[in-house]
Enzyme design. Structure first.
Site, short mmCIF file in Angstrom:
data_model
loop_
_atom_site.label_atom_id
_atom_site.label_comp_id
_atom_site.label_asym_id
_atom_site.label_seq_id
_atom_site.Cartn_x
_atom_site.Cartn_y
_atom_site.Cartn_z
N THR A 132 0.81 -1.21 0.00
CA THR A 132 0.00 0.00 0.00
C THR A 132 0.85 1.27 0.00
OG1 THR A 132 -1.54 1.25 1.39
CG2 THR A 132 -0.10 -0.25 2.53
N ASP A 133 0.27 2.36 -0.50
CA ASP A 133 0.96 3.66 -0.42
C ASP A 133 1.01 4.19 1.01
OD1 ASP A 133 -1.73 4.32 -0.13
OD2 ASP A 133 -1.77 5.79 -1.74
N GLU A 134 0.20 3.59 1.92
CA GLU A 134 0.15 4.11 3.29
C GLU A 134 1.46 3.92 4.04
OE1 GLU A 134 -3.33 3.36 5.59
OE2 GLU A 134 -4.65 3.50 3.85
N TYR A 158 -2.19 -0.52 10.85
CA TYR A 158 -2.26 -1.21 9.55
C TYR A 158 -1.03 -0.90 8.71
CZ TYR A 158 -3.40 -1.74 4.60
OH TYR A 158 -3.34 -2.05 3.26
N LYS A 162 2.01 -3.33 7.29
CA LYS A 162 2.32 -3.52 5.87
C LYS A 162 3.78 -3.11 5.60
CE LYS A 162 -0.12 -4.64 2.89
NZ LYS A 162 -0.46 -5.99 2.37
P1 NAD Z 1 -9.64 -7.65 1.72
O1 NAD Z 1 -9.67 -7.34 3.19
O2 NAD Z 1 -10.85 -7.39 0.90
O3 NAD Z 1 -9.26 -9.20 1.50
C1 NAD Z 1 -8.24 -9.83 2.21
C2 NAD Z 1 -8.34 -11.33 1.91
O4 NAD Z 1 -7.26 -11.99 2.58
C3 NAD Z 1 -9.63 -11.97 2.43
O5 NAD Z 1 -10.16 -12.83 1.45
C4 NAD Z 1 -9.18 -12.76 3.67
O6 NAD Z 1 -9.99 -13.88 3.93
C5 NAD Z 1 -7.77 -13.13 3.27
N1 NAD Z 1 -6.88 -13.40 4.42
C6 NAD Z 1 -6.74 -12.64 5.53
N2 NAD Z 1 -5.84 -13.21 6.36
C7 NAD Z 1 -5.38 -14.33 5.74
C8 NAD Z 1 -4.41 -15.32 6.08
N3 NAD Z 1 -3.76 -15.27 7.24
N4 NAD Z 1 -4.18 -16.31 5.21
C9 NAD Z 1 -4.87 -16.39 4.03
N5 NAD Z 1 -5.80 -15.47 3.66
C10 NAD Z 1 -6.05 -14.46 4.50
O7 NAD Z 1 -8.38 -6.88 1.16
P2 NAD Z 1 -8.20 -6.13 -0.25
O8 NAD Z 1 -8.78 -4.78 -0.14
O9 NAD Z 1 -8.59 -7.04 -1.32
O10 NAD Z 1 -6.61 -5.96 -0.22
C11 NAD Z 1 -5.76 -6.97 -0.76
C12 NAD Z 1 -4.32 -6.55 -0.52
O11 NAD Z 1 -4.09 -5.29 -1.13
C13 NAD Z 1 -3.96 -6.38 0.96
O12 NAD Z 1 -2.66 -6.86 1.13
C14 NAD Z 1 -4.01 -4.88 1.18
O13 NAD Z 1 -3.12 -4.49 2.19
C15 NAD Z 1 -3.56 -4.37 -0.18
N6 NAD Z 1 -4.07 -3.04 -0.55
C16 NAD Z 1 -5.42 -2.80 -0.56
C17 NAD Z 1 -5.87 -1.55 -1.00
C18 NAD Z 1 -7.33 -1.20 -1.05
O14 NAD Z 1 -7.66 -0.07 -1.37
N7 NAD Z 1 -8.25 -2.13 -0.79
C19 NAD Z 1 -4.95 -0.58 -1.38
C20 NAD Z 1 -3.59 -0.86 -1.28
C21 NAD Z 1 -3.16 -2.11 -0.91
O1 DAU Z 2 -4.18 3.90 0.42
C1 DAU Z 2 -4.38 2.52 0.29
C2 DAU Z 2 -5.24 2.02 1.44
O2 DAU Z 2 -6.56 2.46 1.17
C3 DAU Z 2 -5.21 0.49 1.59
O3 DAU Z 2 -3.91 0.09 1.93
C4 DAU Z 2 -6.20 0.03 2.66
O4 DAU Z 2 -6.24 -1.39 2.70
C5 DAU Z 2 -7.56 0.56 2.30
O5 DAU Z 2 -8.49 0.23 3.31
C6 DAU Z 2 -7.52 2.09 2.11
O6 DAU Z 2 -7.27 2.76 3.38
P1 DAU Z 2 -8.06 4.10 3.75
O7 DAU Z 2 -8.04 4.28 5.20
O8 DAU Z 2 -7.62 5.25 2.91
O9 DAU Z 2 -9.54 3.65 3.22
P2 DAU Z 2 -10.99 3.81 3.85
O10 DAU Z 2 -11.94 3.40 2.79
O11 DAU Z 2 -11.11 3.18 5.19
O12 DAU Z 2 -11.11 5.39 4.03
C7 DAU Z 2 -10.92 6.28 2.93
C8 DAU Z 2 -11.03 7.69 3.50
O13 DAU Z 2 -12.37 7.91 3.96
C9 DAU Z 2 -10.14 7.93 4.71
O14 DAU Z 2 -9.67 9.28 4.68
C10 DAU Z 2 -11.08 7.75 5.90
C11 DAU Z 2 -12.42 8.23 5.35
N1 DAU Z 2 -13.62 7.58 5.92
C12 DAU Z 2 -13.67 6.22 5.94
C13 DAU Z 2 -14.76 5.57 6.48
C14 DAU Z 2 -14.82 4.06 6.53
C15 DAU Z 2 -14.66 8.34 6.40
O15 DAU Z 2 -14.61 9.60 6.35
N2 DAU Z 2 -15.75 7.70 6.93
C16 DAU Z 2 -15.84 6.34 7.01
O16 DAU Z 2 -16.85 5.83 7.55
#
Ligand code: NAD
Ligand code: DAU
Length: 357
Positions: A132-134, A158, A162
């Protein structure tokens, strides 16, 4: 064949569906099925002979070893993680368990198996770690976007977990020569995202006439990347990326949270007008801010653009409208994933989310 971990989650399922749609190369999906994993996300390919699902933990070395020995993947794409920042604030240990220890154990098991491959197979093998960019921390309004050289400054449990996993992945390349690649991408959006994250939560609440809880002033900025663009970038990294490198992936769509909620409400107003009239935006409610809330993320994608020829193709306004339409068309999916444990989380997390002026 390839091994995907976490393939029942939001991004992993998009990747597996896209893969099986365009390639005949089989996929094994190892997923623990936590609250965020839904096998129904892959119902469309469940009967496909190129698809194998195995329920299990990336940290279960015996199981992973068995899978590697039996299937001999040419690549692993590691999506498995705990992914929600708010949950990492209320229950951080699960994040250390899966994101840090799980990734470390996966690396150890893969490395022990990979050492025994023939030199040709070993050099062709790839371990792609999805991050992630975080990990880079927060930017000020006029700062340039994150490059791959930006220093790590994770601010939430989180992002700290990561960042730790990214360091281990890098070390396994540097110390042991495992051909690893890391991707650091911005906020994904699109179909099948669990309704704990901003965009699906807002759609879910709006359709139920519930408040749209915007943390703090709502002027935090995120860069939005359509999940299909992300998967295309991962394919480019898998096929053409250089082992040992990391690649930043972004959507070239920076938006404040307020602007995102506004776009969602506009799409909903057009596609499913509110009963009784008025706009969904009237449901917006500013609530207490997230502790340690990062102000802004932005990506400099020049490395992946110039080295691998990838760039995002989905414009945010078009992507958000299609996403809203997907949720309107898949209310059964939403029903099936918003079980008792989802409702408990929402109740607990938003209980103190009293509106603030
Ligand atoms: P998600 O939470 O939707 O899915 C995570 C999946 O991993 C689930 O299916 C869960 O059952 C599985 N899992 C969790 N723990 C496990 C373990 N110990 N062994 C095997 N499987 C396991 O997540 P996502 O949003 O699809 O994100 C996928 C990846 O991308 C993550 O690594 C996350 O950090 C990264 N990422 C997500 C975002 C985003 O915006 N969603 C952005 C940047 C990076
Ligand atoms: O930047 C990449 C990341 O983006 C991933 O690594 C994470 O897995 C993914 O969850 C996401 O993190 P964020 O914290 O940015 O996403 P989230 O959807 O939780 O929130 C997006 C923005 O919205 C953040 O500034 C918090 C805000 N927010 C979120 C929720 C759930 C609200 O204002 N209200 C809410 O109820």
């Amino acid at each position: 064949m390839i091994l995907v971990t976490g393939g029942c989650g939001f991004i992993g399922s998009a990747f597996v569906l896209g893969w099986l749609n365009t390639s005949r190369e089989p996929v094994v999906n190892l997923d623990l099925l936590t609250y965020a994993g839904h096998p129904g996300n892959l119902a469309a390919v469940a009967a496909n002979e190129g698809y194998t699902f195995i329920r299990g933990d990336i940290g279960d070395s015996a199981l992973v070893e068995q899978i590697l020995t039996r299937h001999r993947p040419r690549a692993i794409i590691n999506f498995a993680a705990e992914s929600h920042v708010d949950r990492s604030i209320s229950a951080p240990l699960a994040f250390a368990q899966t994101n840090v220890l799980g990734t470390l154990k996966l690396l150890e098991t893969v490395h022990a198996w990979w050492r025994k491959l023939s030199p040709a197979d070993a050099s062709e093998f790839r371990f792609v770690h999805v991050s992630t960019d975080e990990v880079y921390g927060s930017l000020d309004p006029h700062d340039a976007g994150f490059t791959e050289q930006h220093r790590f400054q994770p601010n939430s449990p989180y992002s700290a977990s990561k960042a730790a996993s990214d360091h281990f992945v890098r070390a396994w390349h540097h110390t042991f020569g495992l051909p690893t690649l890391t991707t650091n991408c911005s906020n994904n959006y699109g179909p099948r995202q669990f309704p704990e994250k901003l965009i699906p939560l807002m759609i879910h609440n709006a359709l139920r006439g519930k408040p749209l809880p915007v943390y703090g002033d709502g002027r935090q900025v995120r860069d939005w990347l359509h999940v299909d663009d992300h998967c295309a970038a991962l394919n480019a990294v898998l096929e053409r990326g250089r082992p040992g490198e990391s690649y930043n992936i972004g959507g070239r769509s920076e938006r404040t949270n307020l602007a995102v909620v506004d776009s969602i409400c506009n799409a909903l107003d057009a596609l499913r007008p509110r009963k009784g009239g008025g706009s969904y935006i009237e449901l917006l409610s500013h609530v207490k801010d997230r502790p340690g809330h990062d102000r802004r993320y932005a990506i400099d994608d020049s490395k992946i653009a110039s080295e691998l020829g990838w760039q995002p193709t989905v414009k945010f306004e078009q992507g958000i409208r299609a996403t809203v339409q997907w949720y309107l068309d898949h209310e059964d999916w939403v029903e099936s994933v918003t079980s008792g444990s989802y409702r408990q989380w929402v109740e607990l997390h938003y209980k103190s989310a009293v509106p603030v002026a």
